[in-house]
Design a protein around this motif. Structure first.
Motif: not given
Ligand code: PMP
Length: 287
Positions: A135-138, A172-173, A182-187, A254-257
């Motif tokens: 997953l890539s996250v911002i 996701d963010a 803190t954490e992810g939107t739902s994780n 998560v593979t990209e931030i």
């Protein structure tokens, strides 16, 4: 076939499931929820979700309108009636409908809580292709309320964050507050550095993930080192691996931030191992 849902003790076709326009869940987001995943037609981590539900209700001074036994029976009944092999059971309890809008909590003796449950079928939950690519996250400022340990239905800001992630071409963010994740939107969010699994410690700042608890237990049993502390986005970008956990994604690499690829940009061995372990162990204890 129309889905069968649960509304205040009744099993109904979804079109017939109705809630009052005065329900405080609708008017004030005065409600809590749980999501329990289903694998092989069985409930994963049900006891953990039931315990967190009781805690969320207690923290909000809300009565529990359904017993533990009824809760389990209703979860199983919905899984059976809707023929769910892989998917989830969503449960929501609100403070009910006092027949008017009022900031004052109604008396639970005269205004019972509303209990709603429904299933979502998700074939391929365990064999999720996203787990193979990652997953890539911002990152995004954490502007939620301060009691994130209570699982309330106030999901507007996480929903906005998810939309911002999609608009940025990410999946996701991750929320950031005072310079740390803190954490992810739902994780719940994790990084891995030199074999150590690093995740923020429990407090009122994050949801106490049921999957988090199980994954950290399995990691410890497998002699993996776990450190509960804060980390920044910069530290995460230079980590060996990252991943998130939740009831419906289990362990998701998560593979990209914020545009920076982690390692070679593919899911790392620790996240892959933890995903396998989690699914394997959860299946053994599913009920
Ligand atoms: N944090 C947040 C904000 C969440 O919404 C969720 C999922 N509901 C989680 C963490 C993960 O919790 P769980 O493992 O119990 O699904």
């Amino acid at each position: 076939m129309s889905r069968i849902v649960y509304v205040n003790g009744e099993y109904l076709p979804e079109e017939e499931g109705k809630i009052s326009i005065f329900d405080r869940g609708f008017l004030m987001a005065d409600g809590v929820y749980e999501v329990t995943s289903v694998l092989g037609g069985k409930l994963i981590d049900f006891e953990g979700h039931a315990a967190r539900l009781a805690r969320s209700l207690a923290e909000l001074d809300m009565a529990q309108p359904i017993s533990h036994e009824e809760l389990l029976a209703a979860h199983r009944e919905l899984v059976a009636r809707n023929d769910i092999d892989e998917g989830l059971v969503y449960l929501q309890i609100t403070r009910g409908s006092a027949g008017d809008r009022d900031f004052v909590f109604p008396d639970p003796e005269t205004t019972p809580g509303t209990v709603v449950m429904f299933t979502q079928s998700k074939p391929g939950l365990a064999d999720n292709p996203a787990a193979k690519t990652g997953l890539s996250v911002i990152s995004i400022p954490d502007q939620r309320w301060a009691r994130r340990d209570i699982k309330t239905v106030q999901l507007l800001y996480p929903s906005m964050a998810k939309m911002a992630a999609l608009a940025a071409g990410a999946g996701d963010a991750w929320f950031v507050e005072d310079g740390v994740v803190t954490e992810g939107t739902s994780n719940n969010a994790y990084i891995v550095k030199d074999g150590k699994i690093i995740t923020r410690e429990l407090s009122t700042d994050i949801l106490h993930g049921i999957t988090r608890a199980a994954v950290l237990r399995y990691a410890a049993e497998a002699q993996m080192e776990v450190v509960e502390r804060n980390f920044t986005i910069e530290e995460a970008q230079s980590a060996d691996e990252a991943f998130v956990t939740s009831a419906t994604t289990f362990v998701m690499p998560v593979t990209e931030i914020d545009g920076a690829k982690l390692g070679d940009g593919t899911p790392g061995p620790v996240a892959r191992r933890l995903r396998e372990l989690y699914i394997e162990e959860s299946l053994k204890s599913a009920i």
